[in-house]
Design a protein around this motif. Structure first.
Motif, mmCIF file in Angstrom:
data_model
loop_
_atom_site.group_PDB
_atom_site.id
_atom_site.type_symbol
_atom_site.label_atom_id
_atom_site.label_comp_id
_atom_site.label_asym_id
_atom_site.label_seq_id
_atom_site.Cartn_x
_atom_site.Cartn_y
_atom_site.Cartn_z
ATOM 1 N N LEU A 19 0.823 -1.211 0.000
ATOM 2 C CA LEU A 19 0.000 0.000 0.000
ATOM 3 C C LEU A 19 0.856 1.261 0.000
ATOM 4 C CD1 LEU A 19 -2.904 -1.125 2.326
ATOM 5 C CD2 LEU A 19 -3.093 -0.447 -0.076
ATOM 6 N N GLN A 20 1.978 1.214 0.696
ATOM 7 C CA GLN A 20 2.889 2.362 0.684
ATOM 8 C C GLN A 20 3.466 2.564 -0.711
ATOM 9 O OE1 GLN A 20 5.543 1.247 3.808
ATOM 10 N NE2 GLN A 20 4.295 2.189 5.415
ATOM 11 N N GLN A 21 3.828 1.451 -1.332
ATOM 12 C CA GLN A 21 4.436 1.481 -2.664
ATOM 13 C C GLN A 21 3.448 2.007 -3.708
ATOM 14 O OE1 GLN A 21 5.324 -2.464 -4.004
ATOM 15 N NE2 GLN A 21 6.916 -1.812 -5.438
ATOM 16 N N LEU A 22 2.174 1.724 -3.508
ATOM 17 C CA LEU A 22 1.152 2.101 -4.495
ATOM 18 C C LEU A 22 0.698 3.551 -4.365
ATOM 19 C CD1 LEU A 22 -1.068 -1.094 -4.465
ATOM 20 C CD2 LEU A 22 0.506 -0.337 -6.236
ATOM 21 N N THR A 23 1.086 4.211 -3.317
ATOM 22 C CA THR A 23 0.691 5.588 -3.003
ATOM 23 C C THR A 23 -0.769 5.665 -2.553
ATOM 24 O OG1 THR A 23 -0.188 6.482 -5.080
ATOM 25 C CG2 THR A 23 2.218 6.401 -4.849
ATOM 26 N N ASP A 33 -11.513 -7.349 1.095
ATOM 27 C CA ASP A 33 -10.068 -7.363 0.912
ATOM 28 C C ASP A 33 -9.758 -7.061 -0.550
ATOM 29 O OD1 ASP A 33 -7.501 -7.536 1.775
ATOM 30 O OD2 ASP A 33 -7.435 -9.714 1.828
ATOM 31 N N ALA A 34 -9.736 -5.770 -0.852
ATOM 32 C CA ALA A 34 -9.539 -5.318 -2.232
ATOM 33 C C ALA A 34 -9.017 -3.886 -2.193
ATOM 34 C CB ALA A 34 -10.859 -5.368 -2.980
ATOM 35 N N ILE A 35 -8.437 -3.442 -3.295
ATOM 36 C CA ILE A 35 -7.995 -2.052 -3.393
ATOM 37 C C ILE A 35 -8.700 -1.364 -4.554
ATOM 38 C CG2 ILE A 35 -5.733 -2.258 -2.263
ATOM 39 C CD1 ILE A 35 -4.465 -2.645 -5.014
ATOM 40 N N GLN A 36 -8.789 -0.055 -4.441
ATOM 41 C CA GLN A 36 -9.584 0.708 -5.384
ATOM 42 C C GLN A 36 -8.892 2.021 -5.735
ATOM 43 O OE1 GLN A 36 -13.517 1.622 -3.772
ATOM 44 N NE2 GLN A 36 -14.338 0.589 -5.578
ATOM 45 N N ARG A 37 -8.972 2.385 -7.005
ATOM 46 C CA ARG A 37 -8.490 3.710 -7.410
ATOM 47 C C ARG A 37 -9.366 4.209 -8.555
ATOM 48 N NH1 ARG A 37 -2.635 6.149 -9.766
ATOM 49 N NH2 ARG A 37 -3.644 8.097 -10.348
ATOM 50 N N THR A 38 -9.620 5.499 -8.573
ATOM 51 C CA THR A 38 -10.324 6.101 -9.700
ATOM 52 C C THR A 38 -9.326 6.897 -10.536
ATOM 53 O OG1 THR A 38 -12.414 6.225 -8.516
ATOM 54 C CG2 THR A 38 -12.145 7.709 -10.388
ATOM 55 N N PHE A 39 -9.275 6.586 -11.803
ATOM 56 C CA PHE A 39 -8.404 7.301 -12.745
ATOM 57 C C PHE A 39 -9.249 8.278 -13.547
ATOM 58 C CE2 PHE A 39 -6.271 3.278 -11.985
ATOM 59 C CZ PHE A 39 -4.935 3.628 -11.886
ATOM 60 N N ALA A 94 -1.725 -3.004 -10.169
ATOM 61 C CA ALA A 94 -1.904 -1.612 -9.733
ATOM 62 C C ALA A 94 -0.705 -0.763 -10.149
ATOM 63 C CB ALA A 94 -2.101 -1.557 -8.218
ATOM 64 N N LEU A 95 0.497 -1.303 -9.986
ATOM 65 C CA LEU A 95 1.701 -0.563 -10.378
ATOM 66 C C LEU A 95 1.714 -0.306 -11.883
ATOM 67 C CD1 LEU A 95 4.416 -2.311 -8.162
ATOM 68 C CD2 LEU A 95 3.653 0.069 -7.983
ATOM 69 N N ALA A 96 1.331 -1.312 -12.646
ATOM 70 C CA ALA A 96 1.291 -1.165 -14.112
ATOM 71 C C ALA A 96 0.249 -0.116 -14.513
ATOM 72 C CB ALA A 96 0.978 -2.505 -14.763
ATOM 73 N N MET A 97 -0.910 -0.131 -13.864
ATOM 74 C CA MET A 97 -1.956 0.856 -14.175
ATOM 75 C C MET A 97 -1.483 2.268 -13.836
ATOM 76 S SD MET A 97 -5.421 -1.085 -12.963
ATOM 77 C CE MET A 97 -6.680 -1.239 -14.222
ATOM 78 N N ASN A 98 -0.792 2.412 -12.724
ATOM 79 C CA ASN A 98 -0.219 3.721 -12.383
ATOM 80 C C ASN A 98 0.676 4.215 -13.523
ATOM 81 O OD1 ASN A 98 -1.427 3.670 -9.887
ATOM 82 N ND2 ASN A 98 0.451 3.265 -8.728
ATOM 83 N N GLU A 99 1.480 3.301 -14.027
ATOM 84 C CA GLU A 99 2.430 3.649 -15.090
ATOM 85 C C GLU A 99 1.707 4.020 -16.387
ATOM 86 O OE1 GLU A 99 5.671 0.827 -16.680
ATOM 87 O OE2 GLU A 99 6.361 1.551 -14.734
ATOM 88 N N TYR A 100 0.728 3.214 -16.776
ATOM 89 C CA TYR A 100 -0.032 3.503 -18.004
ATOM 90 C C TYR A 100 -0.726 4.863 -17.896
ATOM 91 C CZ TYR A 100 0.405 -1.543 -18.938
ATOM 92 O OH TYR A 100 0.869 -2.812 -19.151
#
Ligand code: H2B
Length: 105
Positions: A19-23, A33-39, A94-100
């Motif tokens: 979670l720290q790595q993902l910001t 038990d899941a993570i969520q982000r809105t782009f 998640a890391l790949a999506m951040n990058e894209y």
């Protein structure tokens, strides 16, 4: 296609590091038990490009996001149903999506 190994759930320590790595853009989903982000993107074309790139990786990884798109917004939830929780696959995705998203900004 070769069967891949069943992913294992992250430990509490691994989850914390992930979670720290993902910001803070990625948040734990409440009650699940899941993570969520809105782009958010410039327009639909950019959002769809993002989804196309992600779809290619998802097929490669055999790991598929839950997502919802309207125009320039993509709401993403990542979880691993094979282990009923978070696995390394979610972190990698998640890391790949951040990058894209960064590349399409
Ligand atoms: N995607 C996600 N997000 N979690 C999984 O556990 C998963 C997946 N498992 N895609 C894969 C497919 C599995 O159902 C198939 C049978 O390999």
């Amino acid at each position: 296609r070769w069967m891949s190994a069943v992913p294992t759930r992250l430990s509490d320590a691994e989850r914390k590091v992930a979670l720290q790595q993902l910001t803070s853009a990625w948040q734990l989903v409440e009650g699940r038990d899941a993570i969520q982000r809105t782009f958010q993107f410039e327009d639909f074309n950019a959002a769809w490009s993002f989804m196309s790139r992600t779809a290619l990786l998802a097929e490669q990884m055999n790991h598929h996001p839950e997502w919802f798109n309207v125009y320039n917004r993509v709401e993403v939830t990542l979880s691993t149903h094979d282990c009923s929780g978070l696995s390394k696959n979610d972190v990698r995705m998640a890391l790949a999506m951040n990058e894209y998203a960064e590349q399409l900004a």
